[in-house]
Design a protein around this motif. Structure first.
Motif: not given
Length: 304
Positions: A169, A172, A174-177, A182, A184-186, A189
């Motif tokens: 992945k 990130s 904040t869930g940047e892609s 997609m 990582t969201e935080n 992760e």
């Protein structure tokens, strides 16, 4: 995030009594070492092996989850409310070249996925035959699909093993892609994406890698700080060698033509049906004729 603050957080979580602050990587190595020492002491205290019950044996071999969770909490907590300001491949804290006047370049190869037939054996056999050292950034999914091959590569001194993430992945908080993948969201992760593969590689090789490259090579600045807090260096590239396997042989050779002192090349070793192998063969010969030598990243760690 301040290194001192992070070190204090780790010490507080793990209960270290040393006056000198260790790095987070030292801490998770100590966690593992302490666990092994504790298990051994427990075994040594018993009269003899035959008196152990099956339950005793199971307990002595059981993995200690709290160690992972304690380190995770210590690393993640300082970053939970941090807001990233930069997103990209070449951001502060990400190594893209070796700072040297030596006529050397570093070839790095990503192994990105766990699909069948994802090992470019011809490419790797060429590097071995020609004694070309390289740094291999390996993803956990690729390791699981090619475990025997991975073990063999890790035992070859020509190759330095590096971490390419657990699920490939972008990194990130904040869930940047990136490229439709997609991230990582935080912060939690981010930690898992890095450290789960650290643990897998250590399990097989006996050593933690020193370098990390995210899936797609994209990061935000907070994620880079988390990488550093875990004692790793984020490494990307200065020369895009194969564009994820999309370059043809001529384009790959042209990439070699842009080499300078300290260039870091990015190729892939999981695209056996691409032109990468042929392009690398020609490019390596060209650089040799120009007087370049090939090095692993670790040989020039002090020059990052």
């Amino acid at each position: 995030m301040k290194t001192l603050l992070l070190s204090l957080a780790v010490l507080a979580m793990i209960g270290c009594s040393n006056e000198e602050a260790d790095t987070p990587q030292d801490d998770y190595e100590k966690l593992t070492d302490n666990e092994e020492s504790s298990n051994q002491e427990s075994i040594d205290e018993r009269p003899n092996e035959s008196e152990q019950t099956d339950l005793d044996k199971a307990e002595s071999e059981e993995e200690t989850v709290p160690d992972y969770e304690a380190l995770k909490e210590a690393i993640v907590n300082p970053f939970e409310t941090a807001t990233p300001s930069v997103w990209g491949e070449n951001i502060v804290g990400v190594v893209t070249e070796i700072d040297t006047n030596d006529r050397v370049v570093a070839l790095t190869f990503d192994a990105c996925d766990g699909t069948p037939d994802s090992y470019d054996e011809e490419l790797i056999e060429f590097l071995i035959k020609e004694h070309i050292p390289a740094t291999l950034f390996i993803n956990a999914q690729w390791i699981e699909e090619n475990r025997d091959i991975f073990t063999e590569l890790s035992e070859n001194p020509l190759f330095e093993i590096a971490n390419h993430g657990y699920s490939h992945k972008p990194l990130s908080v904040t869930g940047e892609s990136a490229y439709g993948i997609m991230g990582t969201e935080n912060a939690e992760e981010v930690f898992d994406e890095i450290f789960q593969n650290q643990e897998l590689i250590k399990e097989i090789t006996g050593q933690y890698p020193s370098y990390f490259r995210s899936g797609t090579a994209y990061y935000d600045d907070v994620a880079v700080e988390i990488i550093e807090a875990l004692g790793l260096k984020a490494v990307n590239y200065s020369v895009l060698g194969d564009a994820g396997g999309a370059f043809n042989e001529s384009q790959i050779v042209s990439a070699f033509d842009s080499a300078q002192e300290g260039s870091i090349f990015l190729f892939h070793m999981n695209k056996p049906h691409s032109d990468i192998s042929n392009g690398v063969k020609e490019g390596v010969q060209m650089l040799r004729e120009e007087g370049f030598e090939f090095v692993q990243l670790g040989e020039y760690d002090a020059h990052f």
